[in-house]
Design an enzyme around this catalytic site. Sequence first.
Site, PDB file in Angstrom:
ATOM      1  N   PRO A  24     -44.508  47.286  19.068  1.00 15.43           N
ATOM      2  CA  PRO A  24     -43.328  46.459  19.358  1.00 15.43           C
ATOM      3  C   PRO A  24     -43.446  45.789  20.723  1.00 15.43           C
ATOM      4  O   PRO A  24     -43.834  46.422  21.698  1.00 15.43           O
ATOM      5  CB  PRO A  24     -42.172  47.462  19.337  1.00 15.43           C
ATOM      6  CG  PRO A  24     -42.738  48.770  18.919  1.00 15.43           C
ATOM      7  CD  PRO A  24     -44.217  48.703  19.041  1.00 15.43           C
ATOM      8  N   GLU A  25     -43.152  44.496  20.761  1.00 12.63           N
ATOM      9  CA  GLU A  25     -43.196  43.735  22.011  1.00 12.63           C
ATOM     10  C   GLU A  25     -41.786  43.230  22.316  1.00 12.63           C
ATOM     11  O   GLU A  25     -40.841  43.532  21.588  1.00 12.63           O
ATOM     12  CB  GLU A  25     -44.218  42.602  21.886  1.00 12.63           C
ATOM     13  CG  GLU A  25     -45.613  43.146  21.545  1.00 12.63           C
ATOM     14  CD  GLU A  25     -46.689  42.072  21.433  1.00 12.63           C
ATOM     15  OE1 GLU A  25     -46.559  41.016  22.080  1.00 12.63           O
ATOM     16  OE2 GLU A  25     -47.655  42.297  20.694  1.00 12.63           O
TER      17      GLU A  25
END
Length: 271
Positions: A2-3
């Site tokens: 996840p960014e």
Amino acid sequence: MPELPDLEIIREVLAPRLTGKTITAVEVVRPLVVRDLTGQGFAETLTGQIFAGVRRRGKVLLFPLQSGLTLAVNCKLAGRLQHGLPRERRLSKTHVVLTLSDGHELRYSDRRTMGQIYLATGLEAIPGWSEMGPEPFDLTLEDFRERLRPYRGEIKGVLTRERAVVGIGNAYADEICFAARVHPYRKRSSLTEEETARLYEAMQSVLREAIATLRERVGTQIHREERDFLAVHGKGGEPCPVCGGPVAEIKARGRVTNFCRTCQPGGLIRT
Ligand SMILES: [Zn+2]
């Protein structure tokens, strides 16, 4: 992994659903990801705590509690949060389950067991906290130039350095380089002023557009990682959305890099 855009959506979804809710039970299925920095016991201390909100800093999700403690989640490569009712199927490799006073559960799963869940009295106790650079949306173009200046290596790698700017990982670094028409392996020190400005604009627009797209696509299914809308990342061999040529794919140091050799020229020599 996840960014920033993925985590922003998780924050948006969870904030109204958790704030004010009490944690009525804590189940630690697999203790490896849990880091109790209070010294008082993770499950014992967390039980009965009330969520005061949900925040994000870099790639860390923060769940401040009304007591002043903070629960902090760093998903690393494969951590996922799931919010739902107990009857909804748990993801495989669920490590921690928090039962909430409204009957829902907040779960953390991680098939690589590389993420961390901290229970902390102060945020500075979280490893790496003080070294985090600024948020992309807080940076002016001049700030961005200053943040990049100490790094001379490949621009993609620089964009993913938390000390330079936080929240950007392997996928969105590819997207930003593509939108800026800069080859990901160009040395930062070789970039012109104009190319750096293009990277800055691309960073802002790519991240903001991704947040808007994810808001539509993910809904409340925050455990889903949506990446198929990206322009080049994960699209090796498919046609470039700008020129139609094949998207290149290079695997190095365990990371996949996708880019278009026509739209992002240069950087052909890599040692
Ligand atoms: Zn192209």
